[in-house]
Scaffold this active site. Structure first.
Site, PDB file in Angstrom:
ATOM      1  CB  CYS A 164      13.308 -35.286  -5.006  1.00 16.69           C
ATOM      2  SG  CYS A 164      12.335 -35.482  -3.496  1.00 16.69           S
TER       3      CYS A 164
ATOM      4  CG  LEU B 183     -11.386   7.047   4.314  1.00 15.10           C
ATOM      5  CD1 LEU B 183     -11.177   6.385   5.667  1.00 15.10           C
ATOM      6  CD2 LEU B 183     -12.209   8.304   4.481  1.00 15.10           C
TER       7      LEU B 183
ATOM      8  CE1 TYR C 177     -16.654   1.413   7.143  1.00 18.27           C
ATOM      9  CE2 TYR C 177     -15.738  -0.587   8.100  1.00 18.27           C
ATOM     10  CZ  TYR C 177     -15.890   0.255   7.026  1.00 18.27           C
ATOM     11  OH  TYR C 177     -15.312  -0.039   5.821  1.00 18.27           O
TER      12      TYR C 177
ATOM     13  CD  GLU D 270     -15.069   4.041  12.795  1.00 17.17           C
ATOM     14  OE1 GLU D 270     -16.204   4.397  13.108  1.00 17.17           O
ATOM     15  OE2 GLU D 270     -14.724   3.822  11.609  1.00 17.17           O
TER      16      GLU D 270
ATOM     17  NE  ARG E 133     -13.694   2.013  -2.081  1.00 18.65           N
ATOM     18  CZ  ARG E 133     -12.662   2.270  -2.882  1.00 18.65           C
ATOM     19  NH1 ARG E 133     -12.114   1.298  -3.571  1.00 18.65           N
ATOM     20  NH2 ARG E 133     -12.188   3.475  -2.993  1.00 18.65           N
TER      21      ARG E 133
ATOM     22  CB  CYS F 220      13.187 -39.897  -3.381  1.00 15.36           C
ATOM     23  SG  CYS F 220      12.471 -38.915  -4.739  1.00 15.36           S
TER      24      CYS F 220
ATOM     25  CB  CYS G 123       9.518 -35.049  -6.345  1.00 17.32           C
ATOM     26  SG  CYS G 123      10.086 -36.760  -6.276  1.00 17.32           S
TER      27      CYS G 123
ATOM     28  CE  LYS H 209      -3.261   1.452   4.467  1.00  9.53           C
ATOM     29  NZ  LYS H 209      -3.384   1.642   3.013  1.00  9.53           N
TER      30      LYS H 209
ATOM     31  CB  CYS I 257       9.019 -39.224  -3.041  1.00  7.46           C
ATOM     32  SG  CYS I 257       9.694 -37.731  -2.297  1.00  7.46           S
TER      33      CYS I 257
ATOM     34  CG  ASP J  42      -2.029  -1.008   1.112  1.00  2.62           C
ATOM     35  OD1 ASP J  42      -2.783  -1.165   2.074  1.00  2.62           O
ATOM     36  OD2 ASP J  42      -2.129  -1.651   0.053  1.00  2.62           O
ATOM     37  CG  PHE J  43       4.914   3.209   2.104  1.00  6.91           C
ATOM     38  CD1 PHE J  43       6.138   3.198   1.436  1.00  6.91           C
ATOM     39  CD2 PHE J  43       4.619   4.288   2.927  1.00  6.91           C
ATOM     40  CE1 PHE J  43       7.044   4.226   1.596  1.00  6.91           C
ATOM     41  CE2 PHE J  43       5.522   5.325   3.092  1.00  6.91           C
ATOM     42  CZ  PHE J  43       6.741   5.297   2.413  1.00  6.91           C
ATOM     43  CG  ASP J  44       6.534   0.342  -2.159  1.00  6.42           C
ATOM     44  OD1 ASP J  44       6.939  -0.831  -2.160  1.00  6.42           O
ATOM     45  OD2 ASP J  44       7.100   1.264  -1.522  1.00  6.42           O
TER      46      ASP J  44
ATOM     47  CE  LYS K  34     -15.214   6.551   9.488  1.00  4.62           C
ATOM     48  NZ  LYS K  34     -16.280   5.522   9.585  1.00  4.62           N
TER      49      LYS K  34
ATOM     50  CE  LYS L 122      -7.463   2.107   5.402  1.00  3.69           C
ATOM     51  NZ  LYS L 122      -7.377   0.816   4.712  1.00  3.69           N
TER      52      LYS L 122
ATOM     53  CG  ASP M 217      -5.498  -5.678   5.000  1.00  5.34           C
ATOM     54  OD1 ASP M 217      -6.004  -5.109   4.015  1.00  5.34           O
ATOM     55  OD2 ASP M 217      -4.419  -6.274   4.965  1.00  5.34           O
TER      56      ASP M 217
ATOM     57  CG  ASP N 228      -1.121   5.122  -0.623  1.00  8.57           C
ATOM     58  OD1 ASP N 228      -1.981   4.942  -1.505  1.00  8.57           O
ATOM     59  OD2 ASP N 228      -1.302   4.813   0.564  1.00  8.57           O
TER      60      ASP N 228
END
Length: 670
Positions: free
Chosen positions: A406, A84, A225, A113, A136, A409, A424, A312, A430, A34-36, A288, A115, A117, A38
């Site tokens: 493997c 948001l 909510y 509140e 949504r 075996c 395998c 976040k 095995c 999410d950070f990247d 809010k 958040k 996920d 945004d």
């Protein structure tokens, strides 16, 4: 930057963000944090502001969310489901607070509140009954998933209490608890299916299933909510949260009413530490303005309300050293690399290992022996390596080479076209594949053989008693040898042999699932058994005949054909058939069809000799009855079989609910 360079960057960023949005909302398989996301969105917005001539109306900066799938009916939201604004630091929250104060003064409160996920959901109620559930989607319209949402027990189908409007919407988040995610994900891995990365993806994927009966098997939850009505019933958001609880809605109890931004920041700091104690994932805090009047005064931007913001949390990340890469072989033969790490504390737990998924991931990370790596928990659940600290790499360190044979075996590994994992192929020789298949076969969801647990299977295999599933049915001839095993007394042997004998009565669909064919899960086995009726018809089925079955795709069809084309597998099936296993659907004629159970509700619990629980359920429903999910005073009858749970029996007795057998149930129809 020249205009042409700006145009190139804007186009590239737009395309990348649109793909990430599609991955997140439609495929439920995000490939970026999410950070990247945004940060890239901010970069695009800044370029569009600097070069407004290149602003496209369909730019990701102008959209609220993702796409709408075509698998469900599309419904337009009466009130748009806006996103948001996100913030990741304290200063941006202080700036938000200052904007609020400039607009409405100092006399206001905040509601904080958790958040969640999960997957945003809008529920419409009419005359106290659940009318519609819509995802949504893109914010203005979403998918009608009412049938699936009705399977979520914490969402009321009918409201209680008084004071609710004739028609209204309430919004919340559908999610999956971590324990349920871990259990169900392990089942997917055991069935050779692609696991989900985190609970949010699993919840999203579940809601979009076409078969609501499958949704019902996956325990989803939902916190509500946000109340939306034509006429305002409450003066504040806090009052509405308390009010909707009285109507029967599941509202999270960790919300807090705050008098100022300092209390908000304290709440954020508190939950940054406590979030790992929860049974579900949160990725931040929603703040809010409490008063609905003040919310109205503050208004909205094109994308989001001015009176709310989300803080976040960054995924906790630590640095530790890679000690070695080992490999696990599953019962389907899939070989999974595992990073063994120097123990480090992460998100409240000590992490010693992290998944590397497959050979592609090792190449992507460019892992070398002894590397120092950055680790985080994906969705706060699965530890994973994010990147390597190249500054700390030893110049002489060798690159990690994925094994070619493997580790159990020694068989050369294979990789099927279109798949990321190596397998395998030596399923008959095995050890983890052999014992894993037998452990799967005797498990509760397959043949449910009492007295044959995982450790017993391992011991019997080590002692040479069993090498194949069919050998389980020859144990009755080795009672004297079995008595020589440690901690294996006469009573244990008797219970085990009785359980093995009883398993011969399990229906064809259970036997088929128990065989452990790749991609053949419990539901697929049931559909195949119902369609082909017996093992001979299934083994003889062509590719076209297989994919004609509902929900059977190319991958499953190829897996079945490959399995049945192997002589050893066919020999094993014949041995099981000779042992008395059921390889044909037993058709029971149900001739009842009446309204004799109209207005009556039932719960079926336990094991029955003549009928399965599904067959009893069909009989009840075909005669007008209703199946409930839990015992309450509204229940009319509890249909009880063997091994019924004592808690259900106790609760039904306390409520004076009639407890009847399957025979008494059928007698009521005469």
């Amino acid at each position: 930057m020249s205009p042409s360079e700006a145009k190139q960057q804007i186009d590239a960023l737009s395309a990348e963000l649109k793909q990430h949005t599609y991955n997140y909302y439609v495929l439920a398989m995000p490939t970026i944090s999410d950070f990247d996301f945004d940060k890239k969105l901010e970069q695009l917005a800044a370029l569009e502001k600097q070069f407004p001539e290149f602003l496209d109306p369909d730019s990701p900066t102008q959209r609220v969310g993702g796409f709408v799938t075509k698998e469900f009916t599309t419904v337009r939201h009466r009130w748009p489901m806006l996103s948001l604004g996100n913030t990741y630091n304290e200063q941006e929250l202080l700036d938000f607070d200052q904007r609020i104060r400039k607009a409405i003064g100092d006399n206001f409160e905040y509601v904080c509140e958790l958040k969640f996920d999960g997957l945003s959901m809008s529920l419409t109620y009419q005359d106290g009954k659940l009318l519609r559930a819509v995802t949504r989607g893109d914010g203005s319209q979403g998918d009608d998933v009412t049938t699936n949402v009705k399977t979520i027990h914490t969402i009321p189908k009918r409201l209680h209490g008084v004071g609710y409007p004739d028609t209204f919407e309430i919004r919340g988040e559908v999610f999956m608890h971590r324990k349920a995610f871990e259990r169900l994900n392990q089942e997917r891995i055991d069935n050779g299916e692609q696991p989900y990365a985190n609970p949010r993806n699993f919840a999203s994927g579940t809601i979009k299933l076409q078969d609501s009966s499958e949704v019902a098997k996956r325990p989803l939850d939902c916190f509500l909510y946000g109340l939306y009505t034509e006429k305002t019933l409450f003066k504040t958001h806090w009052e509405s949260l308390q009010g909707v609880k009285d109507w029967g809605f599941h509202v999270n109890n960790e919300s807090r009413l705050c008098n100022n931004i300092e209390e908000v920041l304290a709440f954020i700091t508190e939950w940054d530490k406590r979030r790992f104690e929860l049974s579900y994932d949160i990725d931040g805090i929603v703040i809010k303005v409490n008063s609905y009047g003040q919310q109205q005064e503050l208004g909205f931007t094109a994308k989001s309300p001015r009176w709310a913001i989300s803080y976040k949390y960054k995924a906790e990340q630590v640095q530790t050293q890679l000690l070695e890469v080992t490999y696990q072989v599953g019962r389907t033969g899939a070989v999974t690399p595992v990073a063994n790490l120097k123990p480090v504390l992460l998100a409240g737990t000590t992490v010693k290992r992290a998944t590397l998924h497959n050979a592609n991931e090792i190449l992507r990370l460019d892992l070398h022996k002894g590397d120092w790596v950055f680790v985080e928990k994906g969705g706060e659940i699965i530890p994973k390596i994010i990147s390597v600290n190249l500054d700390k790499r030893d110049a002489s360190a060798e690159a990690i080479q994925y094994v070619t044979h493997c580790p159990e075996c020694g068989t050369q590994l294979k990789r099927q076209e279109g798949e990321a994992a190596f397998y395998c192929p030596n399923d008959e020789g095995c050890r983890p594949q052999i014992t894993g298949k037998m452990q799967h076969y005797v498990g509760r969801k397959a043949m449910n053989i009492d007295g044959l647990g995982d450790e017993t299977i391992e011991t019997l295999f080590a002692r040479g008693f069993i090498r194949h599933i069919s050998d389980i049915y020859a144990l009755n001839n080795q009672q004297d040898n079995l008595k020589t095993m440690e901690r294996f007394g006469e009573k244990s042997i008797t219970n085990m042999l009785e359980g093995i004998e009883k398993s011969k009565q399990m229906p064809f669909e259970k036997v088929l699932f128990g065989l452990g064919i790749r991609f053949i899960g419990e539901t697929v086995a049931k559909k195949l058994a119902a369609y082909f009726k017996n093992i001979d018809a299934l083994m003889a089925a062509s590719f076209d005949e297989l994919i004609a079955v509902d929900e059977i795709g190319d991958r499953i069809a190829h897996s079945l054909i490959e399995y049945f084309s192997t002589d050893k597998h066919r020999e094993e099936i014949e041995k099981l058939r000779a042992a008395g296993l059921q390889f044909e659907v037993e058709e029971k004629e149900v001739t009842f069809a009446s309204d004799k159970f109209a207005g009556k509700s039932f719960i079926i619990s336990g094991v029955f000799e003549k009928y399965s629980r599904d067959e009893l359920k069909d009989i009840i429903e075909q005669n007008g009855g209703k199946i409930l999910s839990s015992i309450s005073a509204k229940l009319n009858y509890l249909v009880a079989g063997d091994n019924m749970g004592p808690s259900k029996l106790e609760k039904a007795t306390k409520l004076n609910i009639p407890i009847i057998s399957d025979e008494e149930l059928l007698a009521m129809l005469q």
